[in-house]
Write an enzyme that holds these catalytic residues in place. Structure first.
Site, mmCIF file in Angstrom:
data_model
loop_
_atom_site.group_PDB
_atom_site.id
_atom_site.type_symbol
_atom_site.label_atom_id
_atom_site.label_comp_id
_atom_site.label_asym_id
_atom_site.label_seq_id
_atom_site.Cartn_x
_atom_site.Cartn_y
_atom_site.Cartn_z
ATOM 1 N N PRO A 92 79.744 65.146 80.355
ATOM 2 C CA PRO A 92 79.454 66.025 79.211
ATOM 3 C C PRO A 92 80.663 66.804 78.695
ATOM 4 O O PRO A 92 80.588 67.431 77.642
ATOM 5 C CB PRO A 92 78.400 66.986 79.769
ATOM 6 C CG PRO A 92 78.585 66.954 81.251
ATOM 7 C CD PRO A 92 79.096 65.599 81.590
ATOM 8 N N HIS A 149 82.727 74.908 63.138
ATOM 9 C CA HIS A 149 83.824 75.210 64.069
ATOM 10 C C HIS A 149 85.063 74.417 63.676
ATOM 11 O O HIS A 149 84.965 73.241 63.345
ATOM 12 C CB HIS A 149 83.415 74.861 65.506
ATOM 13 C CG HIS A 149 82.506 75.881 66.103
ATOM 14 N ND1 HIS A 149 82.752 76.480 67.298
ATOM 15 C CD2 HIS A 149 81.372 76.412 65.632
ATOM 16 C CE1 HIS A 149 81.792 77.353 67.557
ATOM 17 N NE2 HIS A 149 80.938 77.321 66.558
ATOM 18 N N TYR A 186 88.366 64.550 70.011
ATOM 19 C CA TYR A 186 87.343 65.601 70.177
ATOM 20 C C TYR A 186 86.455 65.686 68.934
ATOM 21 O O TYR A 186 85.236 65.754 69.022
ATOM 22 C CB TYR A 186 88.061 66.921 70.435
ATOM 23 C CG TYR A 186 87.158 68.069 70.815
ATOM 24 C CD1 TYR A 186 86.532 68.108 72.066
ATOM 25 C CD2 TYR A 186 86.945 69.127 69.945
ATOM 26 C CE1 TYR A 186 85.719 69.174 72.421
ATOM 27 C CE2 TYR A 186 86.137 70.194 70.292
ATOM 28 C CZ TYR A 186 85.529 70.210 71.530
ATOM 29 O OH TYR A 186 84.721 71.262 71.883
ATOM 30 N N TYR A 242 87.122 76.522 76.995
ATOM 31 C CA TYR A 242 87.229 75.682 78.188
ATOM 32 C C TYR A 242 88.260 76.336 79.098
ATOM 33 O O TYR A 242 89.416 76.517 78.680
ATOM 34 C CB TYR A 242 87.729 74.279 77.835
ATOM 35 C CG TYR A 242 86.816 73.489 76.937
ATOM 36 C CD1 TYR A 242 85.776 72.731 77.470
ATOM 37 C CD2 TYR A 242 86.991 73.480 75.557
ATOM 38 C CE1 TYR A 242 84.930 71.988 76.650
ATOM 39 C CE2 TYR A 242 86.152 72.738 74.726
ATOM 40 C CZ TYR A 242 85.130 71.999 75.277
ATOM 41 O OH TYR A 242 84.298 71.266 74.469
ATOM 42 N N LYS A 254 80.022 64.317 73.863
ATOM 43 C CA LYS A 254 79.998 63.110 73.025
ATOM 44 C C LYS A 254 78.656 62.384 72.961
ATOM 45 O O LYS A 254 78.443 61.566 72.062
ATOM 46 C CB LYS A 254 81.033 62.100 73.559
ATOM 47 C CG LYS A 254 82.455 62.544 73.363
ATOM 48 C CD LYS A 254 82.806 62.518 71.913
ATOM 49 C CE LYS A 254 84.068 63.268 71.620
ATOM 50 N NZ LYS A 254 84.179 63.669 70.227
HETATM 51 P P1 RFL Z 1 67.508 60.953 74.642
HETATM 52 O O1 RFL Z 1 67.825 62.192 73.885
HETATM 53 O O2 RFL Z 1 67.442 61.006 76.104
HETATM 54 O O3 RFL Z 1 66.134 60.442 74.046
HETATM 55 C C1 RFL Z 1 65.393 59.409 74.663
HETATM 56 C C2 RFL Z 1 63.938 59.598 74.298
HETATM 57 O O4 RFL Z 1 63.197 58.546 74.908
HETATM 58 C C3 RFL Z 1 62.059 59.105 75.555
HETATM 59 N N1 RFL Z 1 61.658 58.181 76.644
HETATM 60 C C4 RFL Z 1 60.681 57.270 76.518
HETATM 61 N N2 RFL Z 1 59.884 56.979 75.494
HETATM 62 C C5 RFL Z 1 58.981 56.000 75.684
HETATM 63 N N3 RFL Z 1 58.850 55.322 76.861
HETATM 64 C C6 RFL Z 1 59.633 55.583 77.905
HETATM 65 N N4 RFL Z 1 59.506 54.908 79.046
HETATM 66 C C7 RFL Z 1 60.625 56.602 77.750
HETATM 67 N N5 RFL Z 1 61.553 57.119 78.572
HETATM 68 C C8 RFL Z 1 62.180 58.082 77.889
HETATM 69 C C9 RFL Z 1 62.507 60.457 76.025
HETATM 70 O O5 RFL Z 1 61.406 61.336 76.254
HETATM 71 C C10 RFL Z 1 63.374 60.904 74.852
HETATM 72 O O6 RFL Z 1 62.633 61.578 73.868
HETATM 73 O O7 RFL Z 1 68.522 59.759 74.271
HETATM 74 P P2 RFL Z 1 69.356 59.447 72.945
HETATM 75 O O8 RFL Z 1 68.466 59.473 71.744
HETATM 76 O O9 RFL Z 1 70.154 58.262 73.254
HETATM 77 O O10 RFL Z 1 70.319 60.728 72.748
HETATM 78 C C11 RFL Z 1 71.329 60.973 73.693
HETATM 79 C C12 RFL Z 1 71.559 62.473 73.815
HETATM 80 O O11 RFL Z 1 70.344 63.135 74.052
HETATM 81 C C13 RFL Z 1 72.542 62.796 74.954
HETATM 82 O O12 RFL Z 1 73.593 61.865 74.950
HETATM 83 C C14 RFL Z 1 73.132 64.201 74.807
HETATM 84 O O13 RFL Z 1 72.158 65.200 75.005
HETATM 85 C C15 RFL Z 1 74.285 64.375 75.795
HETATM 86 N N6 RFL Z 1 74.828 65.734 75.744
HETATM 87 C C16 RFL Z 1 75.660 66.123 74.701
HETATM 88 N N7 RFL Z 1 75.950 65.260 73.691
HETATM 89 C C17 RFL Z 1 76.714 65.670 72.622
HETATM 90 O O14 RFL Z 1 76.961 64.859 71.712
HETATM 91 N N8 RFL Z 1 77.198 66.959 72.533
HETATM 92 C C18 RFL Z 1 76.941 67.886 73.508
HETATM 93 O O15 RFL Z 1 77.345 69.053 73.364
HETATM 94 C C19 RFL Z 1 76.164 67.479 74.662
HETATM 95 N N9 RFL Z 1 75.868 68.347 75.660
HETATM 96 C C20 RFL Z 1 74.469 66.645 76.737
HETATM 97 C C21 RFL Z 1 75.015 67.954 76.675
HETATM 98 C C22 RFL Z 1 73.578 66.301 77.758
HETATM 99 C C23 RFL Z 1 73.239 67.208 78.733
HETATM 100 N N10 RFL Z 1 72.294 66.784 79.719
HETATM 101 C C24 RFL Z 1 71.236 67.568 80.158
HETATM 102 C C25 RFL Z 1 72.155 65.393 80.033
HETATM 103 C C26 RFL Z 1 74.691 68.873 77.642
HETATM 104 C C27 RFL Z 1 73.823 68.506 78.688
HETATM 105 C C28 RFL Z 1 73.542 69.514 79.741
#
Ligand code: RFL
Length: 401
Positions: A293, A73, A388, A202, A297
């Site tokens: 979100p 993109h 961004y 957006y 980021k």
């Molecule tokens: P994660 O991905 O939450 O991974 C954490 C892992 O730890 C496990 N865990 C445990 N393991 C052992 N013992 C425990 N007690 C534990 N508790 C939890 C979990 O099962 C999991 O596997 O954290 P990490 O690695 O820091 O990554 C962060 C990202 O996942 C998060 O920031 C993004 O998903 C946020 N986000 C977006 N980020 C972007 O960069 N671009 C996007 O377009 C974007 N869109 C989004 C998003 C987050 C969303 N939600 C649902 C929060 C859209 C949404 C809707």
């Protein structure tokens, strides 16, 4: 007792990328994950990767499928009450591009590459707990298949997301928390329909924000501004499509509808932990901070943290130099706060303030002025673009400014 160099709690993007970056420097680690492999490989979340995230993954041989299957993109579209404007962020920020590649696919790639290399991931670990984090020999206690286990480590990386256990293992009072709740929620919709756009949209509309994000050729992501306390089940599918049609409408464009396969409500919230380290425990990614979100980021920030941590651990293991570990938190927090400011600013530009908010009518006029400025001024558009696409600050991040 089994022993490793770095015990990593959580197999999300942060934990898995860290494990790979360490392995490439000859540093051993064990990743301990609460859920099953199947669960984490199908958990739908982020999808937009910054230029610098893509480069990092590629540089370390982790992005082969991502580069093959991800969609490049170079611009994004803003809409407001029927008008549309394309912001060519790639042209404005030195040709840097973004990649749409679903987070769960990246997680699946990282898991496969690690297991193929014969390196350990413990899945379905219960009662995970970091212990003795103040001393030189921290441990991780956990249970697998009903069997209690303990792992001795030199360092523990808490990569277990916002609801993990690592942050809570730090004694009360040792960390500061900064927390902000915006007065908006996002109804997130996953629909089994191809995208109606080639670039992310957006929309700022009198009825509230709407977003059309892309995932794959057959599945699309949409967001609607809602109240943070809304129950997703109270949003009927036909009401959702009606709102999307209205808020995204622009002459000469049609929105394709399809079956809705997932509905969730997320609050728009910021949370930052300072410092991101305590004793031998280092927090990374969502375990340390979350951002609204809107700026997409979170995953990028998680990977930026572990790039810093892996470099610092490399120095420590290879030369005994702990300067990078001592400054890990300060280095990461610069980017974290830049992202918080940008994500908050972007959220306030695109979401209608609640009617009962003092000054709401004035604020609505201000946000129209802000959006028009971003869309029509090269200076404002360039500032948007560098935030961004992911600001690049090599000198600051190396602590050399
Ligand atoms: P994660 O991905 O939450 O991974 C954490 C892992 O730890 C496990 N865990 C445990 N393991 C052992 N013992 C425990 N007690 C534990 N508790 C939890 C979990 O099962 C999991 O596997 O954290 P990490 O690695 O820091 O990554 C962060 C990202 O996942 C998060 O920031 C993004 O998903 C946020 N986000 C977006 N980020 C972007 O960069 N671009 C996007 O377009 C974007 N869109 C989004 C998003 C987050 C969303 N939600 C649902 C929060 C859209 C949404 C809707």
């Amino acid at each position: 007792m089994p022993k490793t160099q770095v015990g990593i709690i959580g197999a999300g993007p942060a934990g898995l990328v860290l494990a790979h970056l360490l392995a490439q420097q000859g540093i051993e680690s064990v990743v301990i994950e609460k859920h099953s492999r199947d669960y984490i490989e199908h958990r739908v979340r982020a999808g937009l990767l910054e230029h610098r995230t893509v480069e990092l993954l590629d540089r370390h041989g982790l992005g082969e499928r991502m580069l093959r299957e991800g969609a490049v993109h170079r611009g994004t579209e803003f809409r407001t009450n029927g008008e549309r404007y394309r912001l060519p962020y790639s042209d404005l920020y030195g040709g840097r591009r973004m990649l749409v590649y679903p987070q769960q696919e990246l997680v699946a790639d990282l898991v496969r590459l690690r297991l193929d290399a014969g390196a350990p991931i413990v899945f379905e670990a219960a009662d995970v707990m970091p212990l003795d984090i103040e001393g030189p020999q921290p441990r991780i206690r956990y249970t697998v298949d009903g069997q209690a286990e303990e792992l001795d480590c030199d360092i523990i990386a808490g990569c277990d997301g916002f609801h993990g256990v690592s942050r809570d293992a730090v004694p009360p009072g040792a960390l500061n928390f900064y927390d902000q709740h915006l007065p908006f929620g996002w109804l997130g919709i996953l629909a089994a329909v191809g995208p109606s756009t080639s670039e992310i949209i957006y929309a700022l509309h009198d009825r509230g924000f709407a977003g059309h994000m892309l995932r794959t050729d057959t599945v699309s992501r949409f967001y609607l501004q809602c109240a943070p306390e809304d129950d997703p089940n109270d949003w009927a599918d036909d009401v959702i499509w009606d709102e999307l049609q209205r808020r995204l409408a622009t002459p000469g464009w049609t929105l394709s509808e399809g079956p809705i396969i997932e509905k969730t409500v997320a609050e728009l919230r910021s949370f930052v932990t300072e410092p991101m380290q305590y004793g031998r425990l280092f927090l990374a990614g969502d375990a340390a901070h979350i951002a609204p979100p809107t700026g997409a980021k979170g995953m990028n920030l998680a990977i930026a943290d572990v790039e810093v941590l892996a470099g610092a651990l490399g120095d420590w293991y290879l030369t005994g130099d702990d300067v990078g570990l001592q400054s890990y938190s300060d280095t990461c927090l610069r980017r974290v706060w830049r992202v918080q400011e940008f994500s908050t600013w972007m959220s306030w530009m695109l979401h209608r303030p609640p009617d009962d908010m003092p000054g709401a009518a004035f604020h609505r006029k201000m946000q129209e002025a802000r959006l028009e400025y971003v869309c029509t001024s090269t200076a404002a558009g360039t500032s948007f673009a560098e935030n961004y696409v992911g600001i690049e600050w090599p000198a600051i991040e190396a602590g050399k400014e």
